[in-house]
Design an enzyme around this catalytic site. Structure first.
Site, mmCIF file in Angstrom:
data_model
loop_
_atom_site.group_PDB
_atom_site.id
_atom_site.type_symbol
_atom_site.label_atom_id
_atom_site.label_comp_id
_atom_site.label_asym_id
_atom_site.label_seq_id
_atom_site.Cartn_x
_atom_site.Cartn_y
_atom_site.Cartn_z
ATOM 1 N N HIS A 163 -2.653 7.169 3.256
ATOM 2 C CA HIS A 163 -3.086 5.840 2.678
ATOM 3 C C HIS A 163 -4.376 5.847 3.475
ATOM 4 O O HIS A 163 -4.662 6.139 4.488
ATOM 5 C CB HIS A 163 -2.194 5.040 2.928
ATOM 6 C CG HIS A 163 -2.668 3.660 2.524
ATOM 7 N ND1 HIS A 163 -3.382 3.151 1.463
ATOM 8 C CD2 HIS A 163 -2.765 2.700 3.278
ATOM 9 C CE1 HIS A 163 -3.566 2.173 1.565
ATOM 10 N NE2 HIS A 163 -3.363 1.544 2.665
ATOM 11 N N CYS B 141 0.874 -1.326 0.165
ATOM 12 C CA CYS B 141 -0.100 -0.083 -0.014
ATOM 13 C C CYS B 141 0.720 1.510 -0.135
ATOM 14 O O CYS B 141 0.250 2.341 -0.253
ATOM 15 C CB CYS B 141 -1.035 -0.130 1.238
ATOM 16 S SG CYS B 141 -2.046 -1.571 1.206
ATOM 17 N N ASN C 130 -9.994 0.298 0.946
ATOM 18 C CA ASN C 130 -8.762 0.532 1.039
ATOM 19 C C ASN C 130 -8.293 -0.078 -0.469
ATOM 20 O O ASN C 130 -8.485 -1.413 -0.770
ATOM 21 C CB ASN C 130 -7.852 -0.662 2.016
ATOM 22 C CG ASN C 130 -6.706 -0.722 1.825
ATOM 23 O OD1 ASN C 130 -5.938 -0.125 1.152
ATOM 24 N ND2 ASN C 130 -5.831 -1.171 2.805
HETATM 25 N N1 COA Z 1 -18.206 -7.376 11.014
HETATM 26 C C1 COA Z 1 -18.566 -7.560 12.296
HETATM 27 N N2 COA Z 1 -17.722 -7.888 13.189
HETATM 28 C C2 COA Z 1 -16.419 -8.047 12.963
HETATM 29 C C3 COA Z 1 -15.952 -7.800 11.782
HETATM 30 C C4 COA Z 1 -16.689 -7.541 10.808
HETATM 31 N N3 COA Z 1 -16.547 -7.405 9.274
HETATM 32 N N4 COA Z 1 -14.494 -8.257 11.608
HETATM 33 C C5 COA Z 1 -14.288 -8.482 12.828
HETATM 34 N N5 COA Z 1 -15.223 -8.633 13.914
HETATM 35 C C6 COA Z 1 -15.448 -8.712 15.135
HETATM 36 C C7 COA Z 1 -14.266 -9.556 15.673
HETATM 37 O O1 COA Z 1 -14.855 -10.901 15.606
HETATM 38 C C8 COA Z 1 -14.249 -9.056 17.274
HETATM 39 O O2 COA Z 1 -15.351 -9.733 17.959
HETATM 40 P P1 COA Z 1 -15.358 -10.247 19.382
HETATM 41 O O3 COA Z 1 -14.842 -8.847 20.027
HETATM 42 O O4 COA Z 1 -16.466 -10.710 19.700
HETATM 43 O O5 COA Z 1 -14.072 -10.962 19.212
HETATM 44 C C9 COA Z 1 -14.528 -7.737 17.243
HETATM 45 O O6 COA Z 1 -15.377 -7.526 15.632
HETATM 46 C C10 COA Z 1 -13.458 -6.804 17.134
HETATM 47 O O7 COA Z 1 -12.581 -7.159 16.332
HETATM 48 P P2 COA Z 1 -11.336 -6.641 15.878
HETATM 49 O O8 COA Z 1 -10.245 -7.386 15.118
HETATM 50 O O9 COA Z 1 -10.671 -6.115 17.543
HETATM 51 O O10 COA Z 1 -11.706 -5.001 15.179
HETATM 52 P P3 COA Z 1 -10.786 -3.873 14.942
HETATM 53 O O11 COA Z 1 -11.357 -2.672 15.780
HETATM 54 O O12 COA Z 1 -9.441 -4.044 15.202
HETATM 55 O O13 COA Z 1 -11.169 -3.795 13.467
HETATM 56 C C11 COA Z 1 -9.896 -3.748 11.388
HETATM 57 C C12 COA Z 1 -10.759 -4.724 12.703
HETATM 58 C C13 COA Z 1 -9.335 -4.876 10.419
HETATM 59 C C14 COA Z 1 -10.895 -3.088 10.869
HETATM 60 C C15 COA Z 1 -8.654 -2.993 12.210
HETATM 61 O O14 COA Z 1 -7.964 -3.801 12.800
HETATM 62 C C16 COA Z 1 -7.773 -2.433 10.985
HETATM 63 O O15 COA Z 1 -8.481 -1.641 10.225
HETATM 64 N N6 COA Z 1 -6.629 -2.726 10.955
HETATM 65 C C17 COA Z 1 -5.586 -2.140 9.963
HETATM 66 C C18 COA Z 1 -5.664 -2.712 8.724
HETATM 67 C C19 COA Z 1 -5.016 -2.247 7.669
HETATM 68 O O16 COA Z 1 -4.465 -1.229 7.661
HETATM 69 N N7 COA Z 1 -4.987 -3.011 6.662
HETATM 70 C C20 COA Z 1 -4.266 -2.616 5.395
HETATM 71 C C21 COA Z 1 -2.787 -2.595 5.618
HETATM 72 S S1 COA Z 1 -2.232 -1.514 4.186
#
Ligand code: COA
Length: 308
Positions: free
Chosen positions: A233, A109, A263
């Protein structure tokens, strides 16, 4: 000092829009969760990396008023090439009718900012005009049953024409970084699907953007308060907010397009740049800070004076 200026730009996103409601109908997720946790409301899905790159590249050439034979190098940033061999840049070079060298660059990215800096360097080394494209189709390496990834990816492409100028160049400072010990956080093996440790990436991303941005600005005796337009980004609206707040850059100077595109990896910075030009946020003379991060882990920042 002579340098390069961006003389044209163009974008391309697939026609097909997938909304959060569309995803909620087939996955255990909801519009509320996706919007709150990522800031994404919809994404464009479809096409191949070369198809999107060709359209964006053609539009950038038109905007620059340049014919294909006036370009002497194509740098295509992508992390989703059409094939392992040949480089996707070969397809794009052929379709656009460029009589130019062409190569792919994969910095995930961060790719577009890496390619922009590389393109500037090639202009300083003697190229007259470089076409820089960021194009990605993350949807093609996404497991659409994996809700953690399906909700964040989008497809798109953005391109710029870099031209040599006798006047002041636009690129004032840059920082390219990598920490390969974190490569396990975001990966896709040959023929496989994307894997992501979202929480860890989130943590590292905010720090990388903040530190790299400050370091880049400091090279030219500036700090975040000097930035007129911040083009980060677009991976998660919460990452953008956290980085922006730590840098102390006001919301109204920060470009956010993730709500519409998701993204789009290498395409996110040029898509956001085009948006800032369209809305009038990006004006001649503006100090622009671009900063990206991604798989590798890589990060890249660039400070430009728009219009040189
Ligand atoms: N819909 C609903 N619930 C979801 C879900 C979805 N799409 N994805 C995960 N969950 C749930 C999880 O299972 C978890 O449930 P639990 O509390 O019962 O275990 C809860 O939501 C929280 O999950 P978590 O992974 O802690 O969420 P988060 O707030 O960290 O958000 C991302 C997840 C992926 C959106 C976030 O971590 C993120 O954006 N990270 C950076 C990713 C990134 O930049 N990637 C590209 C790099 S270039």
């Amino acid at each position: 000092m002579p340098g390069a200026v961006i003389s044209g730009w163009g974008i391309c996103v697939p026609d097909k829009i997938v909304t959060n409601e569309d995803l909620s109908a087939r996955l255990d997720t909801s519009d509320a969760w996706i919007t709150e946790r990522t800031g994404i409301r919809q994404r464009h899905i479809g096409g191949t990396t070369s198809e999107l790159a060709i359209v964006a590249g053609r539009r950038a050439l038109e905007k620059a008023g340049r014919s294909p034979d006036e370009i002497d190098l194509l740098v295509l940033a992508t992390t989703t090439p059409d094939a392992t061999v040949p480089g996707t840049s070969a397809t794009v070079q052929d379709a656009l009718g460029l009589q130019a060298g062409a190569f792919d660059l994969n910095a995930a990215c961060s790719g577009f900012v890496y390619a922009l800096v590389a393109g500037h360097g090639m202009v300083l080394a003697g190229s007259k005009r470089v076409l820089v494209i960021g194009s990605d189709t993350l949807s093609r390496i996404t497991d659409w049953d994996d809700r953690s990834l399906a909700v964040i990816v989008g497809d798109g492409a953005g391109a710029v024409v870099l031209e040599a100028t006798d006047g002041p160049g636009e690129l004032l400072a840059w920082d390219l970084g990598a920490d390969g010990s974190l490569r396990h956080l975001l990966k896709c093996d040959h023929g496989g699907f994307l894997y992501m440790n979202g929480k860890e990436i989130f943590r590292h991303a905010v720090r990388a953007v903040v530190e790299s941005s400050v370091k880049t600005l400091a090279q030219v005796g500036m700090d975040p308060s000097d930035v007129d337009v911040f083009i980060p980004h677009q991976a998660n609206a919460r990452i953008i907010s956290a980085a922006r707040e730590r840098l102390g850059i006001p919301e109204e100077r920060t470009v956010v397009t993730i709500d519409r595109y998701g993204n789009t990896s290498s395409a996110s910075v040029p898509l956001a740049m085009a948006d800032a030009l369209e809305t009038g946020l990006l004006q001649p003379g503006a100090l622009v800070l671009m900063s990206g991060f991604g798989g590798g882990m890589t990060w890249a920042s660039a400070v430009l004076r728009w219009g040189g």
